[in-house]
Design an enzyme around this catalytic site. Structure first.
Site, mmCIF file in Angstrom:
data_model
loop_
_atom_site.group_PDB
_atom_site.id
_atom_site.type_symbol
_atom_site.label_atom_id
_atom_site.label_comp_id
_atom_site.label_asym_id
_atom_site.label_seq_id
_atom_site.Cartn_x
_atom_site.Cartn_y
_atom_site.Cartn_z
ATOM 1 N N GLY A 164 0.728 -1.283 -0.107
ATOM 2 C CA GLY A 164 -0.183 -0.032 0.038
ATOM 3 C C GLY A 164 0.793 1.276 -0.016
ATOM 4 C CG HIS B 127 -1.136 1.794 7.208
ATOM 5 N ND1 HIS B 127 -0.077 1.428 8.020
ATOM 6 C CD2 HIS B 127 -0.407 2.650 6.138
ATOM 7 C CE1 HIS B 127 0.988 1.980 7.860
ATOM 8 N NE2 HIS B 127 0.860 2.619 6.606
ATOM 9 C CD GLU B 128 -1.426 2.830 2.431
ATOM 10 O OE1 GLU B 128 -0.753 3.924 2.412
ATOM 11 O OE2 GLU B 128 -0.420 1.693 2.713
ATOM 12 C CG HIS C 106 0.195 7.369 4.974
ATOM 13 N ND1 HIS C 106 1.292 7.916 5.500
ATOM 14 C CD2 HIS C 106 0.331 5.998 4.767
ATOM 15 C CE1 HIS C 106 2.236 6.776 5.823
ATOM 16 N NE2 HIS C 106 1.540 5.696 5.329
ATOM 17 C CB CYS D 226 4.646 2.491 7.510
ATOM 18 S SG CYS D 226 4.462 4.068 6.180
ATOM 19 C CG LEU D 227 6.969 0.787 1.421
ATOM 20 C CD1 LEU D 227 6.281 1.090 0.117
ATOM 21 C CD2 LEU D 227 8.302 0.015 1.334
ATOM 22 C CD GLN E 137 3.624 5.914 2.210
ATOM 23 O OE1 GLN E 137 2.835 5.364 1.878
ATOM 24 N NE2 GLN E 137 4.382 5.101 2.972
#
Ligand code: QAP
Ligand code: CO
Length: 173
Positions: A45, A137-138, A141, A95-96, A50
Site C-alpha cells: 500500500g 493505514h493509508e 496518511h 510502512c515504507l 509518501q
C-alpha cells in the site's frame, strides 16, 4: 517512473493532503508511478504523500494466498471517506515511510469506504481483515498520521530509541 519515498521524521508526512479535483493525465501518471514505486520497494500500500505529493490518493495491492501480487487486484482510491466501521482487529503493521519497523496496531475490523476512481467516478467498497487494515493505514496518511502515532507510550518510546540508534549509525557517529 520510480519516485523517492520520503521517510520519518519528514514533516510532510504529518500534513493533511488535499482533495483531488482534477482527474487528468497528471493524476494518472502519479498513480502509475506510485504503483511502480510500491512494487519496487515491496509494499502492499502507498499514499501519494509518501512520494511527496500532498493529494488524497492511495493505492493498495494485497498479495494472494501464495503471496503473489497481481496488478488486476490493484485498488486506486481517491478522496476516500469511511462511512461505516465496526469491530476491532490487531495487526502487525509496517510502512515504507518508517522502514524496518513493525508493531501491533488496533483498528476497525470492517469498514465501508466511499471514494472515487482515477476517472472521478464514485465508488464504494466493503472491506474486512487485512484490506480493512490497509485502507485505514493509508487513509491515515491522507490526514498526516503514521501508524507509530497509534502505539502505546512505551512502544512509542521503543520506536524513538531504535530510530535514534539507526540515525546515529547513518552519520557514522
Ligand atoms: C501499509 O505497508 C499496511 O519497513 C502498507 O522495510 C501495513 O506496504 C497495509 C514495507 C499493514 C496493511 C497492513 C515496510 C516494505 C512495506 C518496511 C507496506 C520495509 C519494506 C510496508
Ligand atoms: Co504507510
Amino acid at each position: 517512473m520510480i519516485r523517492q519515498i520520503i521517510t520519518y521524521p519528514d514533516k510532510r508526512l504529518f500534513m493533511r493532503s488535499n482533495e483531488v479535483e482534477h482527474f487528468d493525465q497528471e493524476l494518472h501518471r502519479l498513480l502509475d508511478d506510485m504503483y511502480e514505486t510500491m512494487r519496487a520497494k515491496n509494499g502492499i500500500g502507498l499514499a501519494a504523500i509518501q512520494v511527496a505529493v500532498p493529494l488524497r490518493a492511495l493505492i493498495i495491492n494485497l498479495p494472494d494466498e501464495e503471496g503473489n501480487q497481481h496488478k488486476e487486484d490493484l485498488l486506486e482510491i481517491i478522496n476516500p471517506k469511511i462511512v461505516q466501521s465496526k469491530g476491532s482487529i490487531v495487526y502487525t503493521e509496517g510502512c515504507l515511510s518508517v522502514p524496518e519497523y513493525y508493531e501491533d496496531v488496533e483498528r476497525s475490523e470492517w469498514v465501508r469506504v466511499e471514494y472515487q476512481d482515477r476517472y472521478g467516478n464514485p465508488k464504494s467498497l466493503e472491506a474486512e481483515g487485512l484490506l480493512a487494515v490497509a485502507l485505514q493505514h493509508e487513509m491515515d496518511h491522507l490526514d498526516g498520521h503514521l501508524f507509530i502515532e497509534k502505539l502505546p507510550y512505551l512502544k512509542r518510546k521503543k520506536f524513538e530509541k531504535e530510530w535514534k540508534k539507526k540515525a546515529r549509525v547513518k552519520v557514522k557517529r
